[in-house]
Design a protein around this motif. Sequence first.
Motif, PDB file in Angstrom:
ATOM      1  N   MET A   1       0.848  -1.196   0.000  1.00  0.00           N
ATOM      2  CA  MET A   1       0.000   0.000   0.000  1.00  0.00           C
ATOM      3  C   MET A   1       0.880   1.241   0.000  1.00  0.00           C
TER       4      MET A   1
ATOM      5  N   ARG B   1      -6.036   9.616   5.112  1.00  0.00           N
ATOM      6  CA  ARG B   1      -7.413   9.282   5.498  1.00  0.00           C
ATOM      7  C   ARG B   1      -7.925   8.055   4.744  1.00  0.00           C
ATOM      8  N   PHE B   2      -7.544   7.947   3.486  1.00  0.00           N
ATOM      9  CA  PHE B   2      -8.067   6.893   2.624  1.00  0.00           C
ATOM     10  C   PHE B   2      -7.433   5.536   2.946  1.00  0.00           C
TER      11      PHE B   2
ATOM     12  N   VAL C   1      -8.383   3.804   6.302  1.00  0.00           N
ATOM     13  CA  VAL C   1      -9.647   3.071   6.341  1.00  0.00           C
ATOM     14  C   VAL C   1      -9.543   1.770   5.534  1.00  0.00           C
ATOM     15  N   SER C   2      -9.034   1.864   4.295  1.00  0.00           N
ATOM     16  CA  SER C   2      -8.966   0.668   3.440  1.00  0.00           C
ATOM     17  C   SER C   2      -8.132  -0.438   4.080  1.00  0.00           C
TER      18      SER C   2
ATOM     19  N   GLN D   1      -7.756  -1.291   7.060  1.00  0.00           N
ATOM     20  CA  GLN D   1      -8.451  -2.007   8.143  1.00  0.00           C
ATOM     21  C   GLN D   1      -9.042  -3.328   7.650  1.00  0.00           C
ATOM     22  N   LEU D   2      -9.615  -3.296   6.454  1.00  0.00           N
ATOM     23  CA  LEU D   2     -10.266  -4.496   5.915  1.00  0.00           C
ATOM     24  C   LEU D   2      -9.231  -5.588   5.648  1.00  0.00           C
ATOM     25  N   LEU D   3      -8.048  -5.179   5.184  1.00  0.00           N
ATOM     26  CA  LEU D   3      -6.985  -6.160   4.907  1.00  0.00           C
ATOM     27  C   LEU D   3      -6.466  -6.753   6.209  1.00  0.00           C
TER      28      LEU D   3
ATOM     29  N   ALA E   1      -8.008  -6.915   9.057  1.00  0.00           N
ATOM     30  CA  ALA E   1      -9.044  -7.736   9.691  1.00  0.00           C
ATOM     31  C   ALA E   1      -9.058  -9.139   9.101  1.00  0.00           C
TER      32      ALA E   1
ATOM     33  N   CYS F   1      -2.873   4.822  -2.662  1.00  0.00           N
ATOM     34  CA  CYS F   1      -3.829   5.611  -1.862  1.00  0.00           C
ATOM     35  C   CYS F   1      -3.301   7.017  -1.609  1.00  0.00           C
TER      36      CYS F   1
ATOM     37  N   ARG G   1      -6.746   4.925  -5.971  1.00  0.00           N
ATOM     38  CA  ARG G   1      -7.645   5.983  -5.490  1.00  0.00           C
ATOM     39  C   ARG G   1      -7.629   7.109  -6.508  1.00  0.00           C
TER      40      ARG G   1
ATOM     41  N   GLU H   1     -12.462   9.238  -4.831  1.00  0.00           N
ATOM     42  CA  GLU H   1     -12.340   9.271  -3.375  1.00  0.00           C
ATOM     43  C   GLU H   1     -13.539   9.867  -2.631  1.00  0.00           C
TER      44      GLU H   1
ATOM     45  N   SER I   1     -15.819   5.623   0.070  1.00  0.00           N
ATOM     46  CA  SER I   1     -15.024   5.121  -1.057  1.00  0.00           C
ATOM     47  C   SER I   1     -13.865   4.273  -0.541  1.00  0.00           C
ATOM     48  N   ALA I   2     -13.262   4.696   0.568  1.00  0.00           N
ATOM     49  CA  ALA I   2     -12.129   3.945   1.126  1.00  0.00           C
ATOM     50  C   ALA I   2     -12.576   2.558   1.589  1.00  0.00           C
TER      51      ALA I   2
ATOM     52  N   GLY J   1     -11.155  -0.967   0.029  1.00  0.00           N
ATOM     53  CA  GLY J   1     -10.636  -2.084   0.833  1.00  0.00           C
ATOM     54  C   GLY J   1     -11.283  -3.388   0.402  1.00  0.00           C
TER      55      GLY J   1
ATOM     56  N   ILE K   1     -16.633  -8.646   6.830  1.00  0.00           N
ATOM     57  CA  ILE K   1     -15.491  -7.856   7.307  1.00  0.00           C
ATOM     58  C   ILE K   1     -15.824  -6.358   7.295  1.00  0.00           C
TER      59      ILE K   1
END
Lengths: 235, 235
Positions: free
Chosen positions: A59, A64-65, A68-69, A71-73, A75, A125, A151, A172, B176-177, B181, B198
């Motif tokens: 990444m 900011r972007f 957040v994104s 977090q999903l990875l 998790a 990002c 992004r 975005e 969008s973020a 993700g 998730i």
Amino acid sequence: MSAQIISAEESSNLTAIVILSMILTPIVGILFERFIQTKEQTSLENVRVAEGLSGKVLMIGFGRFGQVSSQLLLARGIDVSIIDNDIDMIQNAERFGFKIYYGDGSRLDILHASGADTAEAIVVCVDHKETTNKIVELVQHEFPMAKLLVRSYDREHALHLVKQNVDYMIRETFESAMLFGGAILEELGVDQSNIEEISQEIRELDKNVLELKLQQMMSMLVSACNIQDRVRLHL
Amino acid sequence: MSAQIISAEESSNLTAIVILSMILTPIVGILFERFIQTKEQTSLENVRVAEGLSGKVLMIGFGRFGQVSSQLLLARGIDVSIIDNDIDMIQNAERFGFKIYYGDGSRLDILHASGADTAEAIVVCVDHKETTNKIVELVQHEFPMAKLLVRSYDREHALHLVKQNVDYMIRETFESAMLFGGAILEELGVDQSNIEEISQEIRELDKNVLELKLQQMMSMLVSACNIQDRVRLHL
């Protein structure tokens, strides 16, 4: 002329120099502050330069972007290498338990050091479209095997990225703006199913506009190539 | 002293003035360009100043965010008055058939002229958080009957707006973020139901963090008030 320690000519030069230095000193000071000394000396504590990274995902950019994104990875337990070139941000993220490496993702050596060779996906990002475009070009040329997700800033940038054939891009502010529009309708008493219908309609319309613009760009490109071909044939 | 048309003293002053003007002219030129003459004279063609507007919704700011959100309102046939203070943007929008009025939404007289008194909802789609905060404060004080919906910059700004008790706010890049993700996970082969799970988890987590931070802010505020009370009691 009377005998003087300093001659009239010297004196006039001196006067000029003194006045000049009085006037120029604050101006030079302002210019220095404005153009050279942009920020105070930053401590490099807790900042590690990207080197020998090997995440499944690389990444680039943790504003900011990316925050957040990512977090999903995380998790999902995915091994992500994250680089950014903002030292304050890296140190802040460190306080919240994130390990972000220092590096400018628009440089090929940094991309190598960050594991771009082996990453399955490279995700951009960054918040400046010019930097993003530079990274996209570099990644597509040097690491064509990696999936490239980007992004984008606005519709024009989105079009550019689609034309560049990136694997995925998203504007975005688009999704939040869509929800915001729905929230206004809700406050005005429009019911949820109607809002969803309208949202779907706007998404379709937006997609059509994007496709139309892309076709226009492509046909302009084709015409330009045809003209070039014809010019070439006539030579 | 020999007879001269210009005395030595006058000559030295003149030298100083000539040198100074030679050196200062380009510097003043640079400073003028940089600080005063920021852009070329803009034509005011097609630009109408906000006056006597009366939309059901007053939208302040028509950048990337407002452009998308407004689509949903227009699709529903809602009467929206839109103001912005970027003349280039207003003229561009005009070309695409939008009527945007010129006005600075952080000024009370402009808000009156834009129909803030009668609008059911005032929606702030400005991209500078300081300007947004100024508008929010003004609207809450002067037009408390209108629903207030606000575009926020990041989590910190979101917290500020929640504390200000706005009716709705959304972080401009959050949605969008989140999708971005999910798109990365999809590229890595994660299935859609898992991605949704998730995403839901991250949304919950994010909401909890926001609430926790809000509670912390509130309890800090309460402690501060308690200390003030105690100080007052002891006086």
